[in-house]
Design a protein around this motif. Structure first.
Motif, mmCIF file in Angstrom:
data_model
loop_
_atom_site.group_PDB
_atom_site.id
_atom_site.type_symbol
_atom_site.label_atom_id
_atom_site.label_comp_id
_atom_site.label_asym_id
_atom_site.label_seq_id
_atom_site.Cartn_x
_atom_site.Cartn_y
_atom_site.Cartn_z
ATOM 1 N N ILE A 35 0.869 -1.171 0.000
ATOM 2 C CA ILE A 35 0.000 0.000 0.000
ATOM 3 C C ILE A 35 0.901 1.214 0.000
ATOM 4 C CG2 ILE A 35 -1.749 1.302 1.268
ATOM 5 C CD1 ILE A 35 -2.745 -1.351 2.407
ATOM 6 N N ARG A 36 0.748 2.073 -1.002
ATOM 7 C CA ARG A 36 1.630 3.228 -1.114
ATOM 8 C C ARG A 36 0.901 4.430 -1.696
ATOM 9 N NH1 ARG A 36 6.073 0.423 -5.132
ATOM 10 N NH2 ARG A 36 4.641 -0.897 -6.299
ATOM 11 N N PHE A 37 1.571 5.561 -1.571
ATOM 12 C CA PHE A 37 1.010 6.828 -2.041
ATOM 13 C C PHE A 37 1.581 7.156 -3.415
ATOM 14 C CE2 PHE A 37 1.337 11.404 -2.608
ATOM 15 C CZ PHE A 37 0.062 11.840 -2.305
ATOM 16 N N GLY A 38 0.738 7.658 -4.296
ATOM 17 C CA GLY A 38 1.213 8.051 -5.617
ATOM 18 C C GLY A 38 0.071 8.196 -6.596
ATOM 19 N N THR A 39 0.398 8.064 -7.866
ATOM 20 C CA THR A 39 -0.600 8.234 -8.929
ATOM 21 C C THR A 39 -1.082 6.907 -9.500
ATOM 22 O OG1 THR A 39 1.153 8.390 -10.604
ATOM 23 C CG2 THR A 39 0.405 10.452 -9.573
ATOM 24 N N GLY A 40 -0.540 5.796 -9.012
ATOM 25 C CA GLY A 40 -0.940 4.482 -9.499
ATOM 26 C C GLY A 40 -0.090 3.960 -10.625
ATOM 27 N N ALA A 41 0.940 4.691 -11.020
ATOM 28 C CA ALA A 41 1.798 4.278 -12.140
ATOM 29 C C ALA A 41 3.116 3.738 -11.612
ATOM 30 C CB ALA A 41 2.035 5.453 -13.087
ATOM 31 N N TRP A 42 3.186 2.416 -11.458
ATOM 32 C CA TRP A 42 4.421 1.751 -11.071
ATOM 33 C C TRP A 42 4.675 0.623 -12.060
ATOM 34 C CZ3 TRP A 42 0.921 3.195 -7.149
ATOM 35 C CH2 TRP A 42 1.398 4.146 -6.245
ATOM 36 N N HIS A 43 5.908 0.493 -12.510
ATOM 37 C CA HIS A 43 6.265 -0.464 -13.564
ATOM 38 C C HIS A 43 5.929 -1.902 -13.156
ATOM 39 C CE1 HIS A 43 8.377 -2.266 -16.896
ATOM 40 N NE2 HIS A 43 9.128 -2.973 -16.061
ATOM 41 N N ALA A 44 5.309 -2.632 -14.068
ATOM 42 C CA ALA A 44 4.987 -4.055 -13.896
ATOM 43 C C ALA A 44 4.127 -4.316 -12.662
ATOM 44 C CB ALA A 44 6.260 -4.893 -13.840
ATOM 45 N N THR A 45 3.321 -3.331 -12.302
ATOM 46 C CA THR A 45 2.530 -3.408 -11.078
ATOM 47 C C THR A 45 1.056 -3.183 -11.366
ATOM 48 O OG1 THR A 45 4.379 -2.615 -9.744
ATOM 49 C CG2 THR A 45 2.194 -2.387 -8.791
ATOM 50 N N ALA A 46 0.210 -4.029 -10.788
ATOM 51 C CA ALA A 46 -1.232 -3.812 -10.826
ATOM 52 C C ALA A 46 -1.601 -2.947 -9.626
ATOM 53 C CB ALA A 46 -1.972 -5.138 -10.768
ATOM 54 N N ALA A 47 -2.332 -1.863 -9.863
ATOM 55 C CA ALA A 47 -2.643 -0.913 -8.795
ATOM 56 C C ALA A 47 -4.141 -0.653 -8.729
ATOM 57 C CB ALA A 47 -1.901 0.398 -9.029
ATOM 58 N N GLN A 48 -4.686 -0.713 -7.528
ATOM 59 C CA GLN A 48 -6.107 -0.450 -7.297
ATOM 60 C C GLN A 48 -6.245 0.729 -6.352
ATOM 61 O OE1 GLN A 48 -8.272 -3.940 -6.201
ATOM 62 N NE2 GLN A 48 -10.226 -3.007 -6.670
ATOM 63 N N PRO A 49 -7.015 1.759 -6.737
ATOM 64 C CA PRO A 49 -7.134 2.940 -5.869
ATOM 65 C C PRO A 49 -7.864 2.620 -4.575
ATOM 66 C CG PRO A 49 -8.669 3.078 -7.711
ATOM 67 C CD PRO A 49 -7.801 1.892 -7.983
ATOM 68 N N LEU A 50 -7.388 3.203 -3.484
ATOM 69 C CA LEU A 50 -8.005 3.000 -2.180
ATOM 70 C C LEU A 50 -8.651 4.280 -1.657
ATOM 71 C CD1 LEU A 50 -5.302 0.798 -0.395
ATOM 72 C CD2 LEU A 50 -7.438 0.049 -1.467
ATOM 73 N N LEU A 51 -7.823 5.288 -1.384
ATOM 74 C CA LEU A 51 -8.314 6.528 -0.802
ATOM 75 C C LEU A 51 -7.613 7.727 -1.411
ATOM 76 C CD1 LEU A 51 -8.441 5.703 3.021
ATOM 77 C CD2 LEU A 51 -10.391 6.360 1.616
ATOM 78 N N PRO A 52 -8.330 8.826 -1.622
ATOM 79 C CA PRO A 52 -7.651 10.068 -2.014
ATOM 80 C C PRO A 52 -6.880 10.601 -0.809
ATOM 81 C CG PRO A 52 -9.947 10.496 -1.569
ATOM 82 C CD PRO A 52 -9.786 9.009 -1.471
ATOM 83 N N ALA A 53 -5.906 11.446 -1.060
ATOM 84 C CA ALA A 53 -5.093 11.963 0.051
ATOM 85 C C ALA A 53 -4.713 13.411 -0.219
ATOM 86 C CB ALA A 53 -3.849 11.104 0.253
ATOM 87 N N SER A 54 -5.710 14.290 -0.207
ATOM 88 C CA SER A 54 -5.432 15.710 -0.402
ATOM 89 C C SER A 54 -4.568 16.238 0.733
ATOM 90 C CB SER A 54 -6.740 16.495 -0.457
ATOM 91 O OG SER A 54 -7.516 16.091 -1.564
ATOM 92 N N LEU A 55 -3.641 17.121 0.386
ATOM 93 C CA LEU A 55 -2.718 17.689 1.364
ATOM 94 C C LEU A 55 -3.194 19.059 1.809
ATOM 95 C CD1 LEU A 55 0.653 16.808 -0.442
ATOM 96 C CD2 LEU A 55 -0.634 15.418 1.186
ATOM 97 N N SER A 56 -3.103 19.316 3.104
ATOM 98 C CA SER A 56 -3.524 20.594 3.649
ATOM 99 C C SER A 56 -2.566 21.007 4.757
ATOM 100 C CB SER A 56 -4.948 20.491 4.195
ATOM 101 O OG SER A 56 -5.425 21.763 4.583
ATOM 102 N N VAL A 57 -2.546 22.272 5.055
ATOM 103 C CA VAL A 57 -1.671 22.789 6.112
ATOM 104 C C VAL A 57 -2.260 22.447 7.475
ATOM 105 C CG1 VAL A 57 -0.718 24.868 7.175
ATOM 106 C CG2 VAL A 57 -0.768 24.645 4.677
#
Length: 295
Positions: free
Chosen positions: A149-171
């Motif tokens: 489980i990691r943070f990013g845009t879902g684009a990792w080489h040779a990897t199947a990725a399923q979105p879990l949760l958005p993670a908007s950044l705030s101060v």
């Protein structure tokens, strides 16, 4: 006294071949289900008929028809095989634990996963879950991970990725520091706590209506949002992190969000190697995770 008739040993393979053939009324389709040849299925059925000394099928030009004896035997065998399968599933669940290795970015582990682990263990006691945390750099193959489980845009080489949760950044900051922040421009006079991605603060400034090209001379870089937010709790500066992962700190009032401005540069994803077949434990974890997130 009557003479007790001792039945010959009936091979399980022969019984299974008959049951599958009788359901499909076809040796060919039974062979496909059992992953053997059509000749092997036909041979096993003939062996059973020979030992029972009765025909079980009428061989027709375009298929099979059950004899009276075959019709009598089929429901008994089908029920027996179903009961065996059900019992084996129950025995497997209670006595066999399947190991599942999951690497989790620390922020998601602490902020979302750990508070819900008891629910997963209660629902899937056969899964021996092994968790390891990382700072968003996971080597699925090298670390032998089933999932990461990691943070990013879902684009990792040779990897199947399923979105879990958005993670908007705030101060986020302490209430004391927040008293000095009347407008977004006031953040320029504070210490910025940030990740190794310098563009996060740039994007937030632009979203707040400020130029994004301010020098980051007064900043501290962290490899973990957990450590960054802990620094913010200690009054070290302004953390730019996902509020969704820090509900306890915000709900208690130890941290506040001085501005509504948020910026989305990615989300949390469930990832696995594309070449990794999904095991029963993997399927259970994935389904539980998605259900818990959507509820």
């Amino acid at each position: 006294m009557g003479v007790k008739v001792v039945r010959p040993y009936l091979p399980l393979k022969a019984l299974r071949a008959f049951e599958a053939s009788a359901r499909h009324l076809s040796f060919t389709r039974a062979a496909e289900e059992l992953h053997v040849t059509q000749a092997a299925v036909s041979h096993q059925v003939k062996l059973l008929e020979s030992q029972l000394k009765v025909p079980l099928f009428k061989r027709l030009p375009r298929g099979l028809m059950l004899t009276q004896e075959g019709e009598l035997l089929l429901p008994v065998l089908k029920s027996s095989f179903d009961q065996i399968s059900h019992t084996l599933d129950r025995v497997g669940e209670s006595s066999y634990r399947e190991v599942l290795h999951v690497g989790v970015v620390g922020t998601f582990a602490v902020g979302w996963l750990l508070p819900r682990l008891a629910d997963f263990q209660a629902k899937y006691p056969y899964v021996d879950l092994r968790l390891s945390t990382h700072n968003n750099r996971a080597d699925l193959a090298g670390e032998g991970l089933d999932f990461a489980i990691r943070f990013g845009t879902g684009a990792w080489h040779a990897t199947a990725a399923q979105p879990l949760l958005p993670a908007s950044l705030s101060v986020m900051c302490t209430p004391e520091i927040a008293t000095r922040l009347n407008t977004p421009a006031d953040v320029l006079g504070e210490t910025w706590l940030r990740s190794y991605r310098a563009d996060e603060w740039t994007e937030w400034l632009l979203a707040a209506g400020l130029p994004g090209s301010f020098p980051m001379t007064n900043s501290i870089v962290f490899d973990s949002s957990i450590a960054m937010v802990e620094a913010a709790l200690q009054g070290a500066g302004l953390a730019l992190a996902p509020p969704l992962m820090f509900p306890r700190q915000l709900n208690s009032g130890a941290l506040v969000q001085p501005f509504d401005t948020a910026v989305s540069l990615g989300g949390y994803w469930l990832t696995r190697l594309q070449t990794r077949p999904e095991t029963r434990a993997m399927a259970s974890f994935r389904e539980w995770l998605l259900t818990a997130i959507n509820n």
